[in-house]
Design an enzyme around this catalytic site. Structure first.
Site, PDB file in Angstrom:
ATOM      1  N   LYS A  69      -4.097 -20.235  13.576  1.00  0.00           N
ATOM      2  CA  LYS A  69      -3.928 -19.232  14.625  1.00  0.00           C
ATOM      3  C   LYS A  69      -4.552 -17.924  14.178  1.00  0.00           C
ATOM      4  O   LYS A  69      -4.426 -17.536  13.016  1.00  0.00           O
ATOM      5  CB  LYS A  69      -2.443 -19.004  14.950  1.00  0.00           C
ATOM      6  CG  LYS A  69      -2.246 -18.001  16.113  1.00  0.00           C
ATOM      7  CD  LYS A  69      -0.802 -17.886  16.533  1.00  0.00           C
ATOM      8  CE  LYS A  69       0.004 -17.000  15.605  1.00  0.00           C
ATOM      9  NZ  LYS A  69       1.350 -16.721  16.144  1.00  0.00           N
ATOM     10  N   ARG A 112       7.446 -19.798  20.409  1.00  0.00           N
ATOM     11  CA  ARG A 112       7.834 -20.397  19.121  1.00  0.00           C
ATOM     12  C   ARG A 112       8.694 -19.433  18.307  1.00  0.00           C
ATOM     13  O   ARG A 112       9.541 -19.852  17.532  1.00  0.00           O
ATOM     14  CB  ARG A 112       6.628 -20.909  18.349  1.00  0.00           C
ATOM     15  CG  ARG A 112       5.555 -19.918  17.901  1.00  0.00           C
ATOM     16  CD  ARG A 112       5.973 -19.097  16.699  1.00  0.00           C
ATOM     17  NE  ARG A 112       4.871 -18.679  15.853  1.00  0.00           N
ATOM     18  CZ  ARG A 112       4.875 -17.584  15.135  1.00  0.00           C
ATOM     19  NH1 ARG A 112       5.887 -16.725  15.211  1.00  0.00           N
ATOM     20  NH2 ARG A 112       3.857 -17.305  14.355  1.00  0.00           N
ATOM     21  N   GLN A 140       9.517 -10.354  23.465  1.00  0.00           N
ATOM     22  CA  GLN A 140      10.215 -11.173  22.485  1.00  0.00           C
ATOM     23  C   GLN A 140      11.719 -11.170  22.734  1.00  0.00           C
ATOM     24  O   GLN A 140      12.391 -12.169  22.453  1.00  0.00           O
ATOM     25  CB  GLN A 140       9.899 -10.695  21.076  1.00  0.00           C
ATOM     26  CG  GLN A 140      10.335 -11.658  19.991  1.00  0.00           C
ATOM     27  CD  GLN A 140       9.959 -13.099  20.248  1.00  0.00           C
ATOM     28  OE1 GLN A 140      10.785 -13.990  20.231  1.00  0.00           O
ATOM     29  NE2 GLN A 140       8.684 -13.338  20.526  1.00  0.00           N
ATOM     30  N   GLY A 223      11.663  -8.350  14.158  1.00  0.00           N
ATOM     31  CA  GLY A 223      10.593  -7.359  14.294  1.00  0.00           C
ATOM     32  C   GLY A 223       9.765  -7.112  13.052  1.00  0.00           C
ATOM     33  O   GLY A 223       8.569  -6.839  13.151  1.00  0.00           O
ATOM     34  N   ALA A 224      10.373  -7.182  11.873  1.00  0.00           N
ATOM     35  CA  ALA A 224       9.633  -6.872  10.644  1.00  0.00           C
ATOM     36  C   ALA A 224       8.692  -8.022  10.301  1.00  0.00           C
ATOM     37  O   ALA A 224       9.132  -9.087   9.882  1.00  0.00           O
ATOM     38  CB  ALA A 224      10.601  -6.615   9.497  1.00  0.00           C
ATOM     39  N   ASP A 225       7.400  -7.784  10.504  1.00  0.00           N
ATOM     40  CA  ASP A 225       6.402  -8.828  10.232  1.00  0.00           C
ATOM     41  C   ASP A 225       5.185  -8.262   9.517  1.00  0.00           C
ATOM     42  O   ASP A 225       4.110  -8.850   9.522  1.00  0.00           O
ATOM     43  CB  ASP A 225       5.979  -9.524  11.523  1.00  0.00           C
ATOM     44  CG  ASP A 225       5.378  -8.557  12.540  1.00  0.00           C
ATOM     45  OD1 ASP A 225       5.358  -7.333  12.264  1.00  0.00           O
ATOM     46  OD2 ASP A 225       4.936  -9.017  13.606  1.00  0.00           O
ATOM     47  N   LYS A 229       7.776  -2.495   7.367  1.00  0.00           N
ATOM     48  CA  LYS A 229       8.639  -2.586   8.540  1.00  0.00           C
ATOM     49  C   LYS A 229      10.050  -2.997   8.131  1.00  0.00           C
ATOM     50  O   LYS A 229      10.243  -3.834   7.250  1.00  0.00           O
ATOM     51  CB  LYS A 229       8.088  -3.600   9.540  1.00  0.00           C
ATOM     52  CG  LYS A 229       6.828  -3.160  10.267  1.00  0.00           C
ATOM     53  CD  LYS A 229       6.460  -4.166  11.342  1.00  0.00           C
ATOM     54  CE  LYS A 229       5.240  -3.733  12.139  1.00  0.00           C
ATOM     55  NZ  LYS A 229       4.923  -4.703  13.215  1.00  0.00           N
TER      56      LYS A 229
END
EC number: 1.4.1.1
Length: 326
Positions: A69, A112, A140, A223-225, A229
């Site tokens: 991806k 997903r 989300q 949220g933390a990606d 973050k």
């Protein structure tokens, strides 16, 4: 040879939340059993434009699924009339390496990720959960709630966002798939007294305070990606059972990344991966008083497993366009 092109509309017509949960749970189980190859995400950072581009390859041996991806995260896109997250997924043949399909990955990514939260809650939350709190009312937030509605009989949903209009919009959309009462607020504290709390913001400072979280709560920290973050007061992690989707990714870009870098928590404070829990290598929740946290960074195995499900359904339905490749 030809490849199958599937637009976002084709993907939407080929994927339900129930099917996504099935695919992602199987992917987590494979990861827990050690039958996947998945290098950490690689990032290109565009500081000038407040965005990034990520590549995410994976191979799931048991599912005979492989691909990659390519996905961006640009928070300022909302003002440009574009999604914050956009993606493409390429499926390949493990046998020959030839691409078999290229598909829109934006809807797939949202689905997903929602499925991963539902699976985490299935194994880590209390069995009789009825209330959900959402911190963040974006796309989300919707799919997280969709996923949870597949696993639990949700009776009350609390939504907090800086925009009450976004809260109202999410409430209106959610009534199509869940029969529950709704409460909306701009104050995060108002939505934390719940069975399951979901955070889906791009915050770089803690938003949820430790003293707002009661015993027995399960938290999906979504949220933390990316490095820097965080959404949760690190004190929450100190008293919680912390389960990550991937140790390496979570360490450099998940909810635990800042507390780890500052020495607030140690690597040994991470209990397990969700794959280990799903594969029954370690138990999930042990008692109703535990606070549990799922740190979700988003895994390539989720994308590839879900894309394979989309591909097979689209072929059955005759969707998409065949394009010449070689």
């Amino acid at each position: 040879m030809e490849i199958l092109w599937l637009s976002e509309e084709d993907v939407k017509a080929s994927l339900s939340m129930e099917e996504t949960i099935e695919a992602v749970e199987e992917a987590f189980r494979e990861e827990g059993l050690g039958t996947v190859q998945m290098p950490p995400k690689s990032y290109l950072l565009y500081k000038k434009y407040n965005g990034d581009l990520r590549t995410m390859p994976a191979y799931l041996e048991g599912m005979e699924a492989t691909g990659v991806k390519v996905v961006n995260v640009h928070p300022d896109n909302r003002g440009r009339g574009l999604p914050t997250v956009m993606a493409l997924v390429v499926l390949n043949s493990p046998k020959t390496g030839a691409p078999t399909a290229v598909m829109g990955g934006t809807f797939l990514t949202s689905m997903r990720t929602g499925a991963s939260g539902a699976i985490a809650a299935k194994y880590l939350a209390r069995k009789n959960c009825r209330t959900v709190g959402l911190v963040g009312a974006g796309a989300q937030g919707k799919t997280q709630l969709m996923g949870l509605a597949e696993v639990f009989e949700i009776e009350n949903v609390k939504i907090a966002d800086v925009s009450l209009d976004r809260c109202r919009a999410l409430e209106e959309e959610a009534t199509a798939f869940i029969d529950a009462t709704f409460e909306i607020s701009t104050d995060i504290e108002d939505v934390c007294d719940v069975d399951i709390l979901v955070t889906t913001t791009p915050s770089r400072k803690p938003l949820v305070k430790d003293d707002w979280i009661r015993v027995g709560t399960h938290i999906n920290a979504i949220g933390a990606d990316a490095a820097g973050k965080e959404e949760l007061d690190p004190a929450i992690l100190k008293r919680a059972k912390v389960v990550v989707d991937d140790i390496v990714q979570a360490t450099h870009s998940g909810e635990v990344n800042v507390p780890l870098s500052e020495g607030v928590i140690a690597p040994g404070d991470i209990y397990a991966t969700i794959g280990e829990v799903v594969a029954r290598k370690v138990p999930g929740r042990k008692d109703d008083d535990e606070i549990t946290v799922f740190d979700s960074t988003g895994l390539a195995i989720q994308d590839v497993a879900t894309a394979l499900r989309v591909y097979r359904t689209a072929v059955e339905k005759g969707l998409g366009r065949r394009l010449p490749f070689l």
